[in-house]
Design a protein around this motif. Structure first.
Motif, short mmCIF file in Angstrom:
data_model
loop_
_atom_site.label_atom_id
_atom_site.label_comp_id
_atom_site.label_asym_id
_atom_site.label_seq_id
_atom_site.Cartn_x
_atom_site.Cartn_y
_atom_site.Cartn_z
N THR A 9 -2.24 17.73 -2.44
CA THR A 9 -2.30 16.30 -2.09
C THR A 9 -0.96 15.58 -2.26
N GLU A 10 -0.17 15.93 -3.26
CA GLU A 10 1.13 15.26 -3.45
C GLU A 10 2.15 15.99 -2.60
N ALA A 11 2.68 15.30 -1.58
CA ALA A 11 3.57 16.00 -0.66
C ALA A 11 4.74 16.63 -1.40
N SER A 12 5.39 15.85 -2.24
CA SER A 12 6.50 16.41 -3.00
C SER A 12 6.49 15.86 -4.42
N GLY A 13 6.56 14.52 -4.51
CA GLY A 13 6.86 13.90 -5.80
C GLY A 13 8.36 13.97 -5.97
N THR A 14 8.94 12.92 -6.53
CA THR A 14 10.38 12.95 -6.79
C THR A 14 10.66 12.58 -8.24
N ASN A 29 0.84 -1.21 0.00
CA ASN A 29 0.00 0.00 0.00
C ASN A 29 0.86 1.24 0.00
N ASP A 30 0.54 2.14 -0.90
CA ASP A 30 1.26 3.40 -0.98
C ASP A 30 0.28 4.48 -0.54
N ASN A 31 0.71 5.32 0.39
CA ASN A 31 -0.16 6.39 0.84
C ASN A 31 -1.51 5.89 1.34
N HIS A 32 -1.49 4.74 1.95
CA HIS A 32 -2.72 4.22 2.54
C HIS A 32 -2.37 3.33 3.71
O1 9GP Z 1 3.19 10.82 -1.46
C1 9GP Z 1 4.46 11.18 -1.01
C2 9GP Z 1 5.29 11.74 -2.17
O2 9GP Z 1 4.71 12.93 -2.63
C3 9GP Z 1 6.70 12.01 -1.71
O3 9GP Z 1 7.51 12.43 -2.79
C4 9GP Z 1 7.29 10.77 -1.07
C5 9GP Z 1 8.68 11.01 -0.53
O4 9GP Z 1 8.67 12.07 0.37
O5 9GP Z 1 6.48 10.32 0.00
C6 9GP Z 1 5.16 9.97 -0.40
N1 9GP Z 1 4.42 9.57 0.78
C7 9GP Z 1 4.18 8.29 1.08
O6 9GP Z 1 4.53 7.37 0.39
C8 9GP Z 1 3.42 7.98 2.34
O7 9GP Z 1 3.46 8.93 3.27
#
Ligand code: 9GP
Length: 816
Positions: A673-678, A287-290
Motif C-alpha cells: 500500500t505505501e508506494a515508497s515512503g521517504t 487530502n493525501d492519497n485521496h
Molecule cells: O503515498 C505515497 C508515498 O508512499 C510516496 O513516498 C510519495 C512520494 O512518492 O507519494 C505518496 N503518494 C501520494 O501522496 C499520492 O499519490
C-alpha cells in the motif's frame, strides 16, 4: 523588451552587478540597509522577527545574483530543460537552507551576532512554506534541491496557494484545524513577477468550422477568463553557483472592477468576478492519497498547466526553431496525475493555435511528457466526470474523446472482437455519468511511466496497468526509487552529526555523493566513534524532549527509547495498529511485579501527523492516541517505563527536530500500500532504525543495511490479497485470546503469516527492539551501519536516474 543597452552601458552594468566579496562588514551593511530601508526600522525598533526579515532579504539578494546568472547562461546555451509540474511543493523554511547551500552560514551568523542577534533564533522566526500534504510534495522539494545541486537546467512549476496545509492543534484530544495564511508578513523568498502574466480561460462552447485547407477548425469561446501571475522561488544548489527556479502561479481577475454594477448598487456582483478568480489559488486541498472530485480542484489543475505551457512555449519560441525541435528542448514530468490535463492542453495548442495536424501534434506531445505514479490505492486515482470536464474545458473533452477513439481503434486492431478488453482499457469509464480515468490518459500519452520504489513499480506494472504493459511493451514502464536530499535532512537538520561525518571522512564531499557514507562502516565498532555518535543522538533527543515539554506539557525521559511514528494519519499506514500495541504494552506493565517492572526498557512513544479534515476514522485515531496518553502518562507506577505523546502540527520544521532524535521509527503500512515512503530514508540517515513492514522503500533500505540493521516484520504483498479474500468471504480464523498455545503457533508461522495477525508480530518485534537497545555498543553499531548504508537514497541518485533514463538532459554548470 524595447530597451537595449549600448556596449558601454552593458559593461558598466556588468561592473555594477559583479558580486562583492561577502565580508562580515558587507553582510552587516546589507542587513542594516534592509532593516532601515526595506522594513523602515531602526536600531531602537528591532526584534527577532525584523532581524529575520532583514537577514532574509539580504540572503535573497545573494540568491538573486546567482539565479540571474544561471538563468542568463541557460538562455544563451538553450539546452534541453526539464519542467517538473507539481500541484505541491512542501518547501518548509528557506533561510537556513539557503545559508547552508550557499556556504555562508558561519559568516552570516558571526556578522549578525555582532549586531546583537543570534542566527539560530532568527531561523526559528520563519513560517514554513507548507504548500503540500506529505510525501509527494516534499519529494518535489527534495528534487528541486537535487536538480540545482547537480546543475541540471530545470524548472519547477506549481501553484502559489494563499493558504497552505492547515495548522493542527489538539483540543480535548481532537484534531482542530486552523487556516495557514502564511503570507501575512510577506514572503522574502519569492519574487513577484507582475510582468509575467498569462490568460487562462474556462467554460463556454466550441465552434466547428471549415478551415482554409478543407479540414475542420475548432474555436473555443470561453465564458470565464482569469490571469495567472508568476511568483519565482529561487532554489540554490549546494556547492555550486546553479540556482534554479520554482515558478508558482497566483490567479487574478482579468477584467477591471465592474463599475456599472457598483454604481447600480449591486456591490456583491461588482466584486464577484474578482473574488471568483482569486479563489482559484486560495487553498491547497488537504487530502493525501485521496482524490476529491471538486470543480475548484480541476480549475486549479488546468489553471496551472495552462499558464505553465504558455511560459514553456514562450521560452521555446525564443530559439526560433520549428515545432519538430520542441522535444529536443523540453521534457515535462507529471508529478502524479494532477497535471495530466496539461497533455491535452499541449495537443490543443498545437492543433488549434499553432495549426499542426493531429498526427504532427501527437508526435510532439508523446515525446515530451512522462508520468510518475505515486500510489496504487484505488481511492487516490483521479477520475473526472465527463459532464464536469465538458462544462469547464469543452475543447479538452473533445480531444480526450479523440485520443481515446484512436487508442481504442488500435487496441481493437490488436485484439479484434475483445469488447471486454476495450471496456477495461478505455480512458473513459462507462457509468452514469461517464468519467475520465486520468491515470490511463497519462499512460496512453506519456513516453515513460515510473513508480517510486521497486515493489511499487512492480505493482504498477503487474496490477494497475498490466494490460497497458502488454499493449505498449515493458519499455514504457520503469522504476525510479525515491530519495531525499541529505542537505536538508542531515546537514541542516542534524548539524552536529553532519560535522562529525565531515570530520571523520575529512571532507564535505559526501554531501554531494552520499555513497561516500559507506566509508563510515569502518568506524562502526570503534568505541570512541560510537560514543560521539550516540552523544549527538542524546543531545537531539534532549532538544525534542524540550519541544515536547513546551507543546504537549509532558516531560519525557530522554534516556528512554524514542519510538516515533510521524506521517499523515491514514488507515493504510496503520497508526491504529501501533496504538493498540502501545496499549497492550501498557497493560502488560500493569501486571508486572515491581521487580520485573524495574527491568523494563523505558520507552517514549511519539506520534505526529495530520488527518484530512473530513477523514473521520483518522481523526478518531488521533483522539484515541491522546486519550491513551492521558491514562498512560498519569500512571505514576508505570510512566517511568512508558510515555506517550502526540505532538501537534507536524510539518517540515517539526520533522527537522523529530527525525534526528529517533531511536526507532515505524513504517508499518499493509504490504503493497505505501508506494515508497521517504521519511523512512530520513530516519535511517540520522541513525534511527526502522521497525517496518515489507513494503515500499523499506524493502530496498533493508537490502542496503542488511537484515540485521532493520526490524522488518509481517507478510509479503501477494499474501495480503489472499487474506483479504479470506476475510471478505468469512473463512478467516477467529482467535480467542485465551488460546495462548494457538496464538503461539500462529506467531511461529505454523499457519503461515497472515496479515490479520500482524499486530502480534508487531508486538514481538517491539520485544526484539527492547532487547537490542539494552546492548548500547551493539545498538550504536547498528545505527552507524544503517546510516552508512544510505547512499542509494539520496534524491541526487533519483534525479540522475530520471535525467539519464527519462528526460535525457545533461548538467550545465554555470561558468565561474
Ligand atoms: O503515498 C505515497 C508515498 O508512499 C510516496 O513516498 C510519495 C512520494 O512518492 O507519494 C505518496 N503518494 C501520494 O501522496 C499520492 O499519490
Amino acid at each position: 523588451p524595447g530597451w537595449k543597452p549600448s556596449p558601454e552601458i552593458a559593461a558598466r552594468w556588468k561592473k555594477l552587478t559583479a558580486p562583492k566579496e561577502l565580508t562580515e562588514e558587507h553582510i552587516q551593511e546589507e542587513f542594516v540597509n534592509h532593516a532601515t530601508k526595506t522594513l523602515a526600522r531602526s536600531a531602537f525598533n528591532m526584534d527577532d522577527f525584523a532581524a529575520y526579515q532583514a537577514s532574509a532579504y539580504s540572503v535573497r539578494d545573494q540568491l538573486i545574483d546567482q539565479w540571474n546568472s544561471t538563468q542568463m547562461y541557460h538562455t544563451t546555451v538553450s539546452p534541453k530543460r526539464v519542467y517538473y509540474l507539481s500541484l505541491e511543493f512542501l518547501i518548509g523554511r528557506s533561510m537556513d537552507n539557503a545559508l547552508l547551500n550557499l556556504g555562508i552560514k558561519d559568516r552570516y551568523a558571526n556578522a549578525i551576532d555582532k549586531l546583537g542577534f543570534n542566527m539560530e533564533d532568527l531561523v526559528e522566526q520563519e513560517t514554513d512554506a507548507a504548500l503540500g500534504n506529505g510525501g509527494l510534495g516534499r519529494l518535489a522539494a527534495c528534487f528541486m534541491d537535487s536538480l540545482a545541486t547537480l546543475d541540471y537546467p530545470a524548472w519547477g512549476y506549481g501553484i502559489r496557494y494563499n493558504y497552505g496545509i492547515f495548522e493542527q492543534s489538539i483540543v480535548d484530544g481532537y484534531q482542530t484545524e486552523h487556516p495557514d495564511y502564511w503570507l501575512t508578513f510577506g514572503n522574502p523568498w519569492e519574487i513577484q513577477r507582475l510582468d509575467i502574466t498569462y490568460p487562462v480561460a474556462f467554460g463556454g462552447t466550441v465552434i466547428r468550422s471549415k478551415g482554409a485547407s478543407g479540414g475542420f477548425v475548432y474555436t473555443w469561446e470561453p465564458t470565464e477568463r482569469v490571469v495567472a501571475v508568476a511568483h519565482d522561488f529561487p532554489i540554490p544548489g549546494f556547492g555550486t553557483k546553479s540556482t534554479i527556479n520554482i515558478r508558482l502561479w497566483s490567479s487574478k481577475p482579468s477584467n477591471e472592477f465592474d463599475f456599472a454594477s457598483f454604481n447600480a448598487g449591486e456591490y456583491e456582483k461588482s466584486v464577484k468576478e474578482q473574488t471568483d478568480a482569486e479563489n482559484i489559488t486560495s487553498c491547497l486541498y488537504p487530502n493525501d492519497n485521496h482524490y476529491i472530485g471538486k470543480k475548484l480542484r480541476l480549475k486549479q489543475q488546468y489553471f496551472f498547466v495552462c499558464a505553465t505551457l504558455q511560459d514553456i512555449i514562450r521560452r521555446f519560441k525564443k530559439t526560433g526553431e520549428p515545432w519538430s525541435e520542441f522535444p529536443k528542448h523540453v521534457a515535462i514530468q507529471l508529478n502524479d496525475t494532477h497535471p495530466t490535463i496539461g497533455i491535452v492542453e499541449l495537443q490543443r495548442i498545437l492543433i488549434d493555435e499553432e495549426g499542426l495536424d493531429w498526427d504532427g501534434a501527437w508526435k510532439i506531445v508523446t515525446k515530451v511528457y512522462s508520468y510518475t505514479n505515486h500510489t496504487v490505492l484505488p481511492e487516490a486515482l483521479e477520475k473526472w466526470t465527463v459532464p464536469l470536464l465538458k462544462e469547464l474545458l469543452p475543447r479538452h473533452m473533445m480531444i480526450i474523446f479523440d485520443i481515446n477513439l484512436f487508442f481504442l481503434q488500435s487496441v481493437e486492431r490488436r485484439y479484434p472482437g475483445d469488447r471486454e478488453k476495450l471496456r477495461r482499457m478505455s480512458i473513459i469509464e462507462e457509468g452514469v455519468p461517464q468519467s475520465v480515468r486520468m491515470a490511463y490518459l497519462a499512460v496512453v500519452c506519456c513516453h515513460t511511466v515510473n513508480g517510486v520504489a521497486e515493489l511499487h513499480s512492480d505493482l504498477v506494472q503487474k496490477q494497475l496497468f498490466s494490460e497497458f504493459v502488454e499493449y505498449f511493451g515493458a519499455g514504457r514502464f520503469t522504476n525510479v526509487t525515491n530519495g531525499v536530499t541529505p542537505r536538508r535532512w542531515l546537514h541542516q537538520a542534524n548539524p552536529r552529526l553532519s560535522a562529525l561525518i565531515t570530520k571523520t571522512l575529512k571532507s564535505q564531499h559526501w554531501l554531494k555523493d552520499l555513497s561516500e557514507l559507506a566509508k563510515l562502516k569502518q568506524f562502526a565498532s570503534d568505541p570512541e566513534f560510537q560514543r560521539k555518535w550516540m552523544e549527538i543522538k542524546a543531545s537531539n533527543k534532549k532538544r525534542l524532549a524540550e519541544h515536547i515539554a513546551a507543546h504537549c506539557n509532558v516531560y519525557v525521559n530522554p534516556d528512554a527509547i524514542f519510538d516515533v511514528q510521524c506521517k499523515r494519519i491514514h488507515e493504510y499506514k496503520r497508526q491504529f495498529m501501533n496504538i493498540l500495541q502501545v496499549i497492550h504494552r501498557y497493560e502488560e506493565l500493569q501486571k508486572m511485579t515491581d521487580e520485573v517492572l524495574a527491568k523494563q526498557v523505558p520507552r517514549v512513544v511519539i506520534f505526529a501527523g495530520k488527518s484530512a479534515p473530513g477523514y473521520y476514522i483518522a481523526k478518531m485515531v488521533i483522539k484515541l492516541i491522546n486519550n491513551a496518553a492521558n491514562v498512560i502518562n498519569y500512571n505514576l507506577r508505570t510512566s517511568k517505563y512508558l510515555q506517550l505523546v502526540f505532538i501537534p502540527n507536524y510539518n517540515v520544521s517539526l520533522a527537522e527536530i523529530i527525525i534526528p532524535a529517533s531511536d526507532i521509527s515505524q513504517h508499518i503500512s499493509t504490504a503493497g500500500t505505501e508506494a515508497s515512503g521517504t521519511s523512512n530514508m530520513k530516519f535511517v540517515l540520522n541513525g534511527g532504525l526502522i521497525v517496518g513492514t515489507v513494503d515500499g522503500a523499506n524493502i530496498e533500505i533493508g537490502e542496503e543495511t542488511g537484515p540485521e540493521n532493520i526490524f522488518l516484520f509481517g507478510v509479503l504483498t501477494p499474501e495480503v490479497e489472499d487474506i483479504r479474500h479470506k476475510q471478505t468471504y468469512g473463512t478467516g480464523i477467529k482467535v480467542d485470546p485465551k488460546l495462548d498455545s494457538v496464538v503461539e503457533s500462529i506467531r511461529d508461522g505454523t499457519y503461515g503469516q497472515p496479515a490479520i495477525f500482524e499486530p502480534l508480530l508487531h508486538i514481538d518485534t517491539m520485544r526484539k527492539v527492547d532487547a537490542c537497545f539494552q546492548n548500547k555498543a551493539e545498538w550504536a553499531k547498528k545505527s552507524i551501519l544503517a546510516a552508512a548504508s544510505m547512499g542509494k537514497f539520496s534524491s541526487d541518485r533519483s534525479i540522475n536516474d530520471y535525467a539519464k533514463n527519462i528526460w535525457h538532459i545533461s548538467p550545465l554548470p554555470p561558468p565561474e
